[in-house]
Scaffold this motif. Structure first.
Motif, PDB file in Angstrom:
ATOM      1  N   MET A   1       0.839  -1.191   0.000  1.00 52.32           N
ATOM      2  CA  MET A   1       0.000   0.000   0.000  1.00 52.32           C
ATOM      3  C   MET A   1       0.872   1.238   0.000  1.00 52.32           C
ATOM      4  SD  MET A   1      -3.118  -0.782   2.431  1.00 52.32           S
ATOM      5  CE  MET A   1      -3.925   0.516   1.560  1.00 52.32           C
ATOM      6  N   THR A   2       0.403   2.266  -0.605  1.00 46.71           N
ATOM      7  CA  THR A   2       1.196   3.489  -0.614  1.00 46.71           C
ATOM      8  C   THR A   2       0.919   4.309   0.644  1.00 46.71           C
ATOM      9  OG1 THR A   2      -0.573   4.500  -1.844  1.00 46.71           O
ATOM     10  CG2 THR A   2       1.310   3.761  -3.100  1.00 46.71           C
ATOM     11  N   ALA A   3       1.907   5.109   1.012  1.00 52.87           N
ATOM     12  CA  ALA A   3       1.686   6.040   2.115  1.00 52.87           C
ATOM     13  C   ALA A   3       0.788   7.161   1.609  1.00 52.87           C
ATOM     14  CB  ALA A   3       3.023   6.615   2.558  1.00 52.87           C
TER      15      ALA A   3
ATOM     16  N   MET B 113       2.874   8.022 -15.636  1.00 51.41           N
ATOM     17  CA  MET B 113       3.101   8.059 -17.072  1.00 51.41           C
ATOM     18  C   MET B 113       4.423   8.805 -17.266  1.00 51.41           C
ATOM     19  SD  MET B 113      -0.787   8.873 -18.319  1.00 51.41           S
ATOM     20  CE  MET B 113      -0.682   8.105 -19.912  1.00 51.41           C
ATOM     21  N   GLY B 114       5.373   8.125 -17.788  1.00 52.05           N
ATOM     22  CA  GLY B 114       6.699   8.719 -17.952  1.00 52.05           C
ATOM     23  C   GLY B 114       7.626   7.658 -18.503  1.00 52.05           C
ATOM     24  N   LEU B 115       8.805   8.063 -18.860  1.00 44.84           N
ATOM     25  CA  LEU B 115       9.766   7.103 -19.412  1.00 44.84           C
ATOM     26  C   LEU B 115      10.209   6.173 -18.287  1.00 44.84           C
ATOM     27  CD1 LEU B 115      10.667   6.951 -22.278  1.00 44.84           C
ATOM     28  CD2 LEU B 115      12.738   8.173 -21.654  1.00 44.84           C
ATOM     29  N   GLU B 261       6.315  11.919 -24.327  1.00 44.20           N
ATOM     30  CA  GLU B 261       5.184  12.820 -24.601  1.00 44.20           C
ATOM     31  C   GLU B 261       4.551  12.497 -25.955  1.00 44.20           C
ATOM     32  OE1 GLU B 261       5.984  16.951 -23.311  1.00 44.20           O
ATOM     33  OE2 GLU B 261       7.846  16.086 -22.530  1.00 44.20           O
ATOM     34  N   ALA B 262       4.435  11.206 -26.223  1.00 50.09           N
ATOM     35  CA  ALA B 262       3.819  10.726 -27.463  1.00 50.09           C
ATOM     36  C   ALA B 262       2.607   9.874 -27.082  1.00 50.09           C
ATOM     37  CB  ALA B 262       4.814   9.902 -28.269  1.00 50.09           C
ATOM     38  N   ILE B 263       1.430  10.453 -27.212  1.00 47.21           N
ATOM     39  CA  ILE B 263       0.205   9.786 -26.746  1.00 47.21           C
ATOM     40  C   ILE B 263      -0.467   9.096 -27.925  1.00 47.21           C
ATOM     41  CG2 ILE B 263      -2.038  10.125 -25.637  1.00 47.21           C
ATOM     42  CD1 ILE B 263      -0.864  12.826 -24.588  1.00 47.21           C
ATOM     43  N   PRO B 532       4.129  -7.790  -9.142  1.00 46.24           N
ATOM     44  CA  PRO B 532       3.993  -8.330 -10.499  1.00 46.24           C
ATOM     45  C   PRO B 532       5.074  -7.968 -11.505  1.00 46.24           C
ATOM     46  CG  PRO B 532       2.609  -6.392 -10.232  1.00 46.24           C
ATOM     47  CD  PRO B 532       3.257  -6.631  -8.907  1.00 46.24           C
ATOM     48  N   SER B 533       5.891  -6.953 -11.242  1.00 48.63           N
ATOM     49  CA  SER B 533       6.706  -6.413 -12.342  1.00 48.63           C
ATOM     50  C   SER B 533       7.645  -7.440 -12.952  1.00 48.63           C
ATOM     51  CB  SER B 533       7.501  -5.198 -11.872  1.00 48.63           C
ATOM     52  OG  SER B 533       6.607  -4.190 -11.516  1.00 48.63           O
ATOM     53  N   LEU B 534       8.254  -8.290 -12.117  1.00 49.38           N
ATOM     54  CA  LEU B 534       9.191  -9.259 -12.685  1.00 49.38           C
ATOM     55  C   LEU B 534       8.455 -10.223 -13.621  1.00 49.38           C
ATOM     56  CD1 LEU B 534      12.315  -9.801 -12.291  1.00 49.38           C
ATOM     57  CD2 LEU B 534      11.585 -11.831 -11.036  1.00 49.38           C
ATOM     58  N   THR B 535       7.225 -10.568 -13.265  1.00 47.81           N
ATOM     59  CA  THR B 535       6.452 -11.459 -14.144  1.00 47.81           C
ATOM     60  C   THR B 535       6.028 -10.721 -15.413  1.00 47.81           C
ATOM     61  OG1 THR B 535       5.677 -12.711 -12.229  1.00 47.81           O
ATOM     62  CG2 THR B 535       4.387 -12.920 -14.264  1.00 47.81           C
TER      63      THR B 535
HETATM   64  C1  LIG Z   1       3.717   2.817  -5.050  1.00 48.08           C
HETATM   65  C2  LIG Z   1       3.888   1.603  -5.906  1.00 48.08           C
HETATM   66  C3  LIG Z   1       4.792   0.618  -5.538  1.00 48.08           C
HETATM   67  C4  LIG Z   1       4.951  -0.513  -6.323  1.00 48.08           C
HETATM   68  N1  LIG Z   1       5.879  -1.428  -5.940  1.00 48.08           N
HETATM   69  C5  LIG Z   1       6.077  -2.524  -6.708  1.00 48.08           C
HETATM   70  C6  LIG Z   1       7.085  -3.461  -6.364  1.00 48.08           C
HETATM   71  O1  LIG Z   1       7.774  -3.306  -5.371  1.00 48.08           O
HETATM   72  N2  LIG Z   1       7.267  -4.514  -7.181  1.00 48.08           N
HETATM   73  C7  LIG Z   1       6.509  -4.709  -8.299  1.00 48.08           C
HETATM   74  O2  LIG Z   1       6.713  -5.709  -8.980  1.00 48.08           O
HETATM   75  N3  LIG Z   1       5.551  -3.833  -8.637  1.00 48.08           N
HETATM   76  C8  LIG Z   1       5.322  -2.744  -7.875  1.00 48.08           C
HETATM   77  N4  LIG Z   1       4.378  -1.838  -8.236  1.00 48.08           N
HETATM   78  C9  LIG Z   1       3.556  -2.117  -9.422  1.00 48.08           C
HETATM   79  C10 LIG Z   1       4.286  -1.851 -10.706  1.00 48.08           C
HETATM   80  O3  LIG Z   1       4.757  -0.523 -10.737  1.00 48.08           O
HETATM   81  C11 LIG Z   1       3.328  -2.084 -11.871  1.00 48.08           C
HETATM   82  O4  LIG Z   1       2.675  -3.307 -11.689  1.00 48.08           O
HETATM   83  C12 LIG Z   1       4.050  -2.133 -13.196  1.00 48.08           C
HETATM   84  O5  LIG Z   1       4.834  -1.007 -13.413  1.00 48.08           O
HETATM   85  C13 LIG Z   1       3.013  -2.272 -14.306  1.00 48.08           C
HETATM   86  O6  LIG Z   1       3.675  -2.412 -15.513  1.00 48.08           O
HETATM   87  P1  LIG Z   1       2.907  -2.164 -16.864  1.00 48.08           P
HETATM   88  O7  LIG Z   1       3.906  -2.363 -17.946  1.00 48.08           O
HETATM   89  O8  LIG Z   1       1.687  -2.990 -16.853  1.00 48.08           O
HETATM   90  O9  LIG Z   1       2.416  -0.640 -16.807  1.00 48.08           O
HETATM   91  P2  LIG Z   1       3.180   0.711 -16.445  1.00 48.08           P
HETATM   92  O10 LIG Z   1       4.475   0.430 -15.775  1.00 48.08           O
HETATM   93  O11 LIG Z   1       2.217   1.570 -15.733  1.00 48.08           O
HETATM   94  O12 LIG Z   1       3.532   1.341 -17.860  1.00 48.08           O
HETATM   95  C14 LIG Z   1       2.564   1.773 -18.770  1.00 48.08           C
HETATM   96  C15 LIG Z   1       3.160   2.890 -19.609  1.00 48.08           C
HETATM   97  O13 LIG Z   1       2.335   3.101 -20.744  1.00 48.08           O
HETATM   98  C16 LIG Z   1       2.239   4.475 -21.004  1.00 48.08           C
HETATM   99  N5  LIG Z   1       1.018   4.755 -21.738  1.00 48.08           N
HETATM  100  C17 LIG Z   1      -0.259   4.617 -21.293  1.00 48.08           C
HETATM  101  N6  LIG Z   1      -1.130   4.990 -22.273  1.00 48.08           N
HETATM  102  C18 LIG Z   1      -0.396   5.351 -23.340  1.00 48.08           C
HETATM  103  C19 LIG Z   1      -0.724   5.843 -24.630  1.00 48.08           C
HETATM  104  N7  LIG Z   1      -1.993   5.990 -24.993  1.00 48.08           N
HETATM  105  N8  LIG Z   1       0.288   6.158 -25.468  1.00 48.08           N
HETATM  106  C20 LIG Z   1       1.590   5.997 -25.111  1.00 48.08           C
HETATM  107  N9  LIG Z   1       1.948   5.526 -23.885  1.00 48.08           N
HETATM  108  C21 LIG Z   1       0.967   5.208 -23.011  1.00 48.08           C
HETATM  109  C22 LIG Z   1       2.217   5.084 -19.618  1.00 48.08           C
HETATM  110  O14 LIG Z   1       2.579   6.436 -19.690  1.00 48.08           O
HETATM  111  C23 LIG Z   1       3.223   4.216 -18.873  1.00 48.08           C
HETATM  112  O15 LIG Z   1       4.512   4.745 -18.947  1.00 48.08           O
HETATM  113  C24 LIG Z   1       4.192  -0.693  -7.485  1.00 48.08           C
HETATM  114  C25 LIG Z   1       3.289   0.297  -7.868  1.00 48.08           C
HETATM  115  C26 LIG Z   1       3.137   1.425  -7.079  1.00 48.08           C
HETATM  116  C27 LIG Z   1       2.148   2.445  -7.487  1.00 48.08           C
END
Ligand SMILES: Cc1cc2nc3c(=O)[nH]c(=O)nc-3n(C[C@H](O)[C@H](O)[C@H](O)COP(=O)(O)OP(=O)(O)OC[C@H]3O[C@@H](n4cnc5c(N)ncnc54)[C@H](O)[C@@H]3O)c2cc1C
Ligand code: SF4
Lengths: 156, 548
Positions: A1-3, B113-115, B261-263, B532-535
């Protein structure tokens, strides 16, 4: 959970303030710096100076809170109403009362109903005071902390 | 600059999934274009941990770094679950009444949303799913089976661990490994040591948590110096977010182009089902991009949104949606946290966030949830949080209490499996539009009675170890009374049956041969609380290899 994010907490404070302001008949009428004359005195009861750390007003917290209250809105309204109420308790405004009496009043507010102006003001003023005061490096006296976690870090 | 052609593959999003896909495709010799909606951050200057007042600032939120969202049905605060309401000794003596709608918390769907996507503010727990997660339904009758096995992912888990730099000790955790962790474990902090000792006395086995934070210099990155602020952004760049790992390494191949910044606003399918182009707004300018191979990695909320936004006369339900499963099965994070003050403990603000984990705290709910040491993630490494949340009163007495008790708080976090309610889904909001005039995503997420029961088990286990450590409880918070989602899943789930899933077991959409999904949307289930990130990365590496 986040702070909980401190930045976003303002929204919660505004919401809580809005919940209670309508309880008083003059809500919305009072504003302006005059009405907040006792603010610093209240904050210094909440956060007085001691050997290791300055008081709220010495840290400039009263000015920061005035800025946070903004020119209008429910938060300012709550503060104005509460401070007005506190100024009317005795024959003199709160900030002219002796310290013992001020302390007594704030202690009573701490235990009063959160759904009434004094209780809600106490909790919100306390939260803001602690947030601003402990953001200042001068307030860290006696705590095992650097002004910021970097560059030293806290090795286990 | 025109970005429309000249690449072999396009990757939308640069988070956990997008970063790993881009790396793998570049390694395999493809020219890759990454389109990232958010801005690029500069860790040393943008993150708040180097200046006084840091505690008041979270991860930075410049314009365009968070998506506009709307929340739909989040359920109601049932009186029967009032016992699960959050509370804290120092907080406001106020809570929403039973019967009220469950609100989103301040963070709500917490994302960046960011790099680097949401890995920019992730903590960096780097977990493999337990092998049983992949057969969850077969083994327990709960949740769903995955259309692949642990063995299918094992080598990709290793690859991801190598690239991001995971530190741990390799002690048994039921997740077999062919290769050791690339980095030795971090030393445990005082809070974790207290939990290891207390857990051992009550049958909870606490151990080192695998962490994407460097225990020694690695590749071109320095070692962690334990500033404790991973979720505020790592200023040293030692945390394994994808910007400083996968993307940095991919750019060294000379085959990667990244456009921040490419949506991406719409995908267009050709007559044979292939996706022929993406419409993109690049820093305010409209462009179109050819999509020979297209990876959609926008996260479990924006990926379904973009597929739904791309509906056309030929695809009235949106792209990849012949199953009508896009956006359904949304899974939020089922989470609990109990915090106590342990008399005599000093220095619990020291060390690495989330340094210790207990995988199986409840023998009666195997694979149901895990616990971790979460004092620093809970923000209890600064005086403001202590004074405002853990301590009551005011005046000199409060200041003295803070000095005496700072460093004695220990938080135990729990994250559990969540099987989604039918109502839990991402749709396009009928009213709210974003700055480009497009419907925003609406998130509905309702906790089932089974989820609330699991929250109680999570609370019980967290309280048990704290009690054994001698802690006095001062704060508890959980999913019951606010929607907070750090881990989200399920909205474009994979499967073998095209009528009940959106992609095949590799992430290729059933409907479009060159459209792949590689992010958390793919997960058919949440797992048992593993981060989940590693998976996501392992699945992405596997999918990209298959696509190249
Ligand atoms: C506080 C916090 C702590 C966490 N701690 C952990 C942890 O310890 N370990 C772990 O495994 N996970 C952790 N997580 C979860 C983890 O960050 C996410 O599960 C993971 O990053 C999700 O990956 P993703 O690729 O699905 O999406 P994201 O990492 O969210 O990436 C999606 C990207 O797509 C871009 N995007 C979206 N729409 C568009 C569009 N239309 N055009 C172009 N780009 C777009 C977004 O800008 C973003 O950069 C944490 C999350 C939070 C909030
Ligand atoms: S604790 Fe380590 S990994 Fe986390 S932000 Fe600080 S330096 Fe980076």
């Amino acid at each position: 959970m986040t702070a909980p994010s401190l930045e976003r907490r303002r929204a919660l404070l505004v919401m809580l303030s809005a919940g209670v302001a309508p309880l008083l008949p003059h809500a919305g009428m009072a504003s302006g710096s005059q009405d907040l004359a006792s603010l610093g005195a209240v904050l210094d009861i909440v956060f007085p100076s001691d050997a290791l750390c300055p008081s709220a007003t010495e840290l400039g917290v009263d000015a920061m809170i005035r800025e946070a209250l903004g020119p209008q809105g429910p938060l300012l309204q709550l503060f104005t109403l509460a401070l007005g109420w506190m100024d009317g308790i005795a024959d003199r405004p709160f900030h002219e009362l002796p310290t013992a009496q001020r302390t007594e009043i704030v202690a009573a507010m701490a235990t009063s109903d959160f759904n009434e102006i004094p209780g809600r003001f106490y909790h919100i003023a306390r939260a803001l005071t602690l947030e601003f005061a402990y953001a200042a490096p001068e307030a860290l006296g006696g705590l095992p902390l650097h002004p910021a976690p970097q560059p030293e870090g806290y090795a286990p | 600059m025109t970005i429309g052609s000249g690449h072999d593959a396009v990757v939308i999003g640069s988070g956990a999934g997008g970063g790993a896909v881009a790396w793998q495709l570049c390694q395999m010799g493809l020219k890759v274009l990454v389109l990232e909606a958010g801005p690029a951050f500069d860790p040393p200057t943008d993150y708040p941990l180097t200046t006084a007042g840091w505690e008041r600032r979270g991860f930075p939120s410049p314009p365009g770094s968070r998506a506009m969202l709307r929340y739909g049905d989040l359920g109601t605060l049932d009186p029967d679950s009032e016992d699960l309401a959050s509370w804290s000794r120092g907080g406001f003596p106020w809570r929403l009444p039973s019967g009220a709608a469950r609100p989103p918390s301040d963070a709500g769907y917490s994302h960046v949303m960011g790099l680097g996507g949401s890995t920019l503010h992730y903590v960096g727990e780097s977990h493999r799913l337990h092998p049983d997660v992949f057969r969850r339904h077969s083994l327990t009758g709960q949740g769903r089976d995955w259309p692949l096995s642990y063995d299918d992912l094992e080598s990709y888990y290793s690859q991801a661990e190598q690239v991001i730099g995971v530190a741990s000790d390799g002690a048994a955790d039921g997740r077999p490994r062919a290769a050791p962790y690339p980095l030795p474990p971090h030393p445990l902090g005082p809070g974790a040591r207290a939990l290891v000792a207390a857990g051992a006395r009550i049958g909870q086995r606490w151990q080192v948590n695998p962490r994407a934070a460097l225990s020694q210099p690695y590749n071109d990155r320095p070692a962690c110096n334990y500033c404790g602020g991973c979720s505020r952004g790592c200023p040293l760049g030692d945390k394994g977010s994808t910007d400083v790992t996968f993307l940095r390494q991919a750019s060294r191949t000379g085959r990667l182009s990244v456009v921040p910044e490419a949506i991406v606003t719409r995908l267009l399918a050709g007559p044979n089902g292939r996706i022929v182009r993406a419409d993109v707004i690049v820093q305010g300018r409209a462009e179109t991009v050819e999509t020979p191979i297209l990876f959609l990695c926008a996260g479990a909320v924006q990926t379904p949104r973009l597929l739904l936004l791309s509906a056309s006369a030929d695809q009235p339900l949106g792209l990849a949606n012949s199953s009508d499963q896009v956006g359904r099965n949304f899974i939020e994070t089922l989470a609990w946290r109990s915090t106590g003050l342990v008399a005599g403990l000093k220095g619990s603000h020291r060390g690495l966030p989330a340094d210790a984990i207990c995988w199986a705290p409840d023998a009666a709910d195997p694979g149901g949830f895990r616990l971790n040491h979460t004092t620093l993630e809970a923000g209890l490494n600064g005086p403001i949080a202590y004074a405002n949340r853990l301590l009551s009163g005011h005046g000199v007495a409060l200041k003295e209490a803070l000095r005496n008790q700072f460093g004695s708080a220990v938080s135990v976090g729990a994250i559990g499996e969540l099987v989604p309610d039918e109502r839990s889904r991402v749709t396009l909001d009928a009213q709210m539009r974003d700055a480009l005039g497009l419907p925003v995503a609406q998130i509905s997420s309702v906790l089932t009675p089974a989820a609330l029961d699991r929250l109680r088990r999570m609370r019980l286990a967290a309280r048990a170890v704290l009690a054994e450590a001698g802690a006095e409880l001062v704060e508890e918070a959980g999913s019951r009374d606010a929607f907070t989602a750090t881990h989200v899943f399920g909205t474009a789930r994979m499967g073998t049956d095209p009528t009940t899933s959106v992609t095949d077991p590799f992430g290729r959409t059933h409907d479009h041969p060159n459209l792949w999904v590689a992010d958390a949307s793919l997960f058919p289930g949440s797992g048992g609380g593993e981060s989940p990130s590693l998976t996501i990365m392992a699945l992405a590496l596997r999918a990209a290899k298959a696509a190249a």
